[in-house]
Design an enzyme around this catalytic site. Structure first.
Site, PDB file in Angstrom:
ATOM      1  N   ASP A 167       0.871  -1.178   0.000  1.00 25.10           N
ATOM      2  CA  ASP A 167       0.000   0.000   0.000  1.00 25.10           C
ATOM      3  C   ASP A 167       0.908   1.228   0.000  1.00 25.10           C
ATOM      4  O   ASP A 167       1.692   1.413   0.938  1.00 25.10           O
ATOM      5  CB  ASP A 167      -0.864  -0.056   1.266  1.00 25.10           C
ATOM      6  CG  ASP A 167      -1.777   1.149   1.396  1.00 25.10           C
ATOM      7  OD1 ASP A 167      -1.621   2.137   0.648  1.00 25.10           O
ATOM      8  OD2 ASP A 167      -2.656   1.091   2.281  1.00 25.10           O
ATOM      9  N   ILE A 168       0.795   2.046  -1.016  1.00 24.77           N
ATOM     10  CA  ILE A 168       1.733   3.177  -1.158  1.00 24.77           C
ATOM     11  C   ILE A 168       1.614   4.154   0.016  1.00 24.77           C
ATOM     12  O   ILE A 168       2.586   4.836   0.351  1.00 24.77           O
ATOM     13  CB  ILE A 168       1.530   3.887  -2.512  1.00 24.77           C
ATOM     14  CG1 ILE A 168       2.791   4.668  -2.898  1.00 24.77           C
ATOM     15  CG2 ILE A 168       0.311   4.774  -2.522  1.00 24.77           C
ATOM     16  CD1 ILE A 168       2.846   5.094  -4.348  1.00 24.77           C
ATOM     17  N   ASN A 184      -6.731  13.111 -10.623  1.00 23.05           N
ATOM     18  CA  ASN A 184      -7.495  13.494 -11.828  1.00 23.05           C
ATOM     19  C   ASN A 184      -7.397  15.006 -12.010  1.00 23.05           C
ATOM     20  O   ASN A 184      -6.845  15.700 -11.150  1.00 23.05           O
ATOM     21  CB  ASN A 184      -8.953  13.011 -11.736  1.00 23.05           C
ATOM     22  CG  ASN A 184      -9.643  13.545 -10.496  1.00 23.05           C
ATOM     23  OD1 ASN A 184      -9.602  14.750 -10.219  1.00 23.05           O
ATOM     24  ND2 ASN A 184     -10.251  12.656  -9.730  1.00 23.05           N
ATOM     25  N   VAL A 238      -6.027   4.805  -5.802  1.00 20.49           N
ATOM     26  CA  VAL A 238      -4.906   5.218  -4.957  1.00 20.49           C
ATOM     27  C   VAL A 238      -5.117   6.653  -4.439  1.00 20.49           C
ATOM     28  O   VAL A 238      -4.716   6.995  -3.319  1.00 20.49           O
ATOM     29  CB  VAL A 238      -3.561   5.028  -5.713  1.00 20.49           C
ATOM     30  CG1 VAL A 238      -3.367   6.028  -6.820  1.00 20.49           C
ATOM     31  CG2 VAL A 238      -2.396   5.042  -4.757  1.00 20.49           C
ATOM     32  N   ASP A 239      -5.775   7.472  -5.243  1.00 18.89           N
ATOM     33  CA  ASP A 239      -6.087   8.858  -4.860  1.00 18.89           C
ATOM     34  C   ASP A 239      -6.939   8.864  -3.583  1.00 18.89           C
ATOM     35  O   ASP A 239      -6.634   9.577  -2.605  1.00 18.89           O
ATOM     36  CB  ASP A 239      -6.847   9.500  -6.036  1.00 18.89           C
ATOM     37  CG  ASP A 239      -6.953  11.006  -5.960  1.00 18.89           C
ATOM     38  OD1 ASP A 239      -6.269  11.618  -5.124  1.00 18.89           O
ATOM     39  OD2 ASP A 239      -7.713  11.577  -6.776  1.00 18.89           O
ATOM     40  N   SER A 273      -2.470   5.435 -14.252  1.00 23.13           N
ATOM     41  CA  SER A 273      -3.477   5.109 -15.295  1.00 23.13           C
ATOM     42  C   SER A 273      -3.841   3.632 -15.376  1.00 23.13           C
ATOM     43  O   SER A 273      -4.677   3.258 -16.210  1.00 23.13           O
ATOM     44  CB  SER A 273      -3.044   5.590 -16.695  1.00 23.13           C
ATOM     45  OG  SER A 273      -3.057   6.995 -16.780  1.00 23.13           O
ATOM     46  N   GLY A 282      -5.394   1.661 -13.289  1.00 26.69           N
ATOM     47  CA  GLY A 282      -6.576   1.202 -12.549  1.00 26.69           C
ATOM     48  C   GLY A 282      -7.852   1.686 -13.206  1.00 26.69           C
ATOM     49  O   GLY A 282      -8.225   1.222 -14.286  1.00 26.69           O
TER      50      GLY A 282
HETATM   51  N1  AR6 Z   1      -1.195   1.604  -3.128  1.00 23.29           N
HETATM   52  C1  AR6 Z   1      -0.592   1.323  -4.283  1.00 23.29           C
HETATM   53  N2  AR6 Z   1      -1.256   1.165  -5.450  1.00 23.29           N
HETATM   54  C2  AR6 Z   1      -2.589   1.292  -5.408  1.00 23.29           C
HETATM   55  C3  AR6 Z   1      -3.322   1.611  -4.229  1.00 23.29           C
HETATM   56  C4  AR6 Z   1      -2.547   1.760  -3.038  1.00 23.29           C
HETATM   57  N3  AR6 Z   1      -3.124   2.053  -1.865  1.00 23.29           N
HETATM   58  N4  AR6 Z   1      -4.644   1.663  -4.540  1.00 23.29           N
HETATM   59  C5  AR6 Z   1      -4.748   1.408  -5.859  1.00 23.29           C
HETATM   60  N5  AR6 Z   1      -3.519   1.162  -6.388  1.00 23.29           N
HETATM   61  P1  AR6 Z   1      -6.012   4.094  -9.893  1.00 23.29           P
HETATM   62  P2  AR6 Z   1      -5.737   5.654 -12.398  1.00 23.29           P
HETATM   63  C6  AR6 Z   1      -3.128   0.844  -7.762  1.00 23.29           C
HETATM   64  O1  AR6 Z   1      -7.366   3.640 -10.293  1.00 23.29           O
HETATM   65  O2  AR6 Z   1      -5.960   4.418 -13.219  1.00 23.29           O
HETATM   66  C7  AR6 Z   1      -9.161   7.833  -9.115  1.00 23.29           C
HETATM   67  O3  AR6 Z   1     -10.545   7.886  -8.902  1.00 23.29           O
HETATM   68  C8  AR6 Z   1      -4.186   0.256  -8.690  1.00 23.29           C
HETATM   69  O4  AR6 Z   1      -4.316  -1.141  -8.474  1.00 23.29           O
HETATM   70  O5  AR6 Z   1      -5.817   4.520  -8.499  1.00 23.29           O
HETATM   71  O6  AR6 Z   1      -4.625   6.591 -12.787  1.00 23.29           O
HETATM   72  C9  AR6 Z   1      -8.576   9.227  -9.383  1.00 23.29           C
HETATM   73  O7  AR6 Z   1      -9.221  10.235  -8.632  1.00 23.29           O
HETATM   74  C10 AR6 Z   1      -3.556   0.558 -10.045  1.00 23.29           C
HETATM   75  O8  AR6 Z   1      -2.547  -0.395 -10.377  1.00 23.29           O
HETATM   76  O9  AR6 Z   1      -5.498   5.338 -10.828  1.00 23.29           O
HETATM   77  C11 AR6 Z   1      -8.805   9.385 -10.854  1.00 23.29           C
HETATM   78  O10 AR6 Z   1     -10.121   9.836 -11.122  1.00 23.29           O
HETATM   79  C12 AR6 Z   1      -2.859   1.906  -9.820  1.00 23.29           C
HETATM   80  O11 AR6 Z   1      -2.774   2.065  -8.402  1.00 23.29           O
HETATM   81  C13 AR6 Z   1      -8.625   7.988 -11.389  1.00 23.29           C
HETATM   82  O12 AR6 Z   1      -8.933   7.107 -10.309  1.00 23.29           O
HETATM   83  C14 AR6 Z   1      -3.611   3.098 -10.388  1.00 23.29           C
HETATM   84  O13 AR6 Z   1      -5.005   2.903 -10.250  1.00 23.29           O
HETATM   85  C15 AR6 Z   1      -7.192   7.722 -11.820  1.00 23.29           C
HETATM   86  O14 AR6 Z   1      -7.104   6.440 -12.382  1.00 23.29           O
END
Ligand code: AR6
Length: 171
Positions: free
Chosen positions: A10-11, A24, A33-34, A118, A120
Site C-alpha cells: 500500500d503506497i 485526476n 490510490v487517490d 493510469s 486502474g
Molecule cells: N497503493 C498502491 N497502489 C494502489 C493503491 C494503493 N493504496 N490503490 C490502488 N492502487 P487508480 P488511475 C493501484 O485507479 O488508473 C481515481 O478515482 C491500482 O491497483 O488509483 O490513474 C482518481 O481520482 C492501479 O494499479 O489510478 C482518478 O479519477 C494503480 O494504483 C482515477 O482514479 C492506479 O489505479 C485515476 O485512475
C-alpha cells in the site's frame, strides 16, 4: 545513479520522501490510490490541493502538496491519461513520470514511490503501463536516488518485478 526496486504493498505506508498520487484533473480526491492517499493523509492534503491547484492540473503534468498524516513528507500528484475515455497518447503517460521526477528534484525529494499511473480506473493496458513507467524512470535524468514502484496486488507485482530487474539488475 537512481536505484529502482519493485514492491507489493500500500503506497500510503511507504517511508519515503515523496509518494506519487494518480490523481485526476480536478485535484479534489477520488477513488483508487487517490482515495487511499486522501483518506490516510487526512484533510491537510485536500486543503493544500485547493490552495495550490485552484484550477486543477493538466493531464501529463505534476505538482506537490503536503503529505499530511502520512509517513512521507510530500505527495506528488500527477494526472494520467484516461484510456477508458479515449485518451491513448502514451507520451502523456510518460510525461507523468518525467514531470513527477522533475517536481521531486524541485522539492529535494531523494526517495520517491510510484503507483502504476493510469493502470486502474483509467484502464491503461497493464503491460504497457508497466513498460511506460519503467522505461521513463530509466531515461529521465534526476537527483532522486531511490525509486520504488509499488503494486497493490501480488499479480501486478509479479509483472512489474521482471521489468524492473531487466533495466535495473539487482546488486
Ligand atoms: N497503493 C498502491 N497502489 C494502489 C493503491 C494503493 N493504496 N490503490 C490502488 N492502487 P487508480 P488511475 C493501484 O485507479 O488508473 C481515481 O478515482 C491500482 O491497483 O488509483 O490513474 C482518481 O481520482 C492501479 O494499479 O489510478 C482518478 O479519477 C494503480 O494504483 C482515477 O482514479 C492506479 O489505479 C485515476 O485512475
Amino acid at each position: 545513479m537512481v536505484t529502482v526496486t519493485a514492491v507489493r504493498g500500500d503506497i500510503t505506508r511507504q517511508r519515503v520522501d515523496a509518494i506519487v498520487n494518480a490523481a485526476n484533473n480536478a485535484m479534489r480526491g477520488g477513488g483508487g490510490v487517490d482515495g487511499a492517499i486522501h483518506r490516510a493523509g487526512g484533510r491537510a492534503i485536500l486543503d493544500d490541493c485547493i490552495a495550490r491547484f485552484p484550477d486543477g492540473l493538466r493531464t501529463g503534468d505534476a505538482g506537490w502538496t503536503t503529505a499530511g498524516d502520512l509517513p512521507a513528507t510530500w505527495v506528488i500528484h500527477t494526472v494520467g491519461p484516461n484510456y477508458a475515455a479515449g485518451e491513448r497518447d502514451r507520451g502523456l503517460l510518460e510525461s507523468c513520470y518525467r514531470r513527477a521526477l522533475e517536481v521531486a528534484d524541485q522539492i529535494g525529494a531523494r526517495s520517491v514511490s510510484f503507483p502504476l499511473i493510469s493502470a486502474g480506473v483509467y484502464a491503461w493496458p497493464l503491460n504497457d503501463a508497466i513498460d511506460a513507467a519503467v522505461t521513463t524512470i530509466a531515461k529521465t535524468p534526476t537527483r532522486v536516488e531511490e525509486v520504488v514502484v509499488v503494486s497493490f496486488s501480488e499479480d501486478t507485482h509479479r509483472r512489474v518485478q521482471p521489468q524492473v530487474h531487466r533495466l535495473f539488475p539487482p546488486a
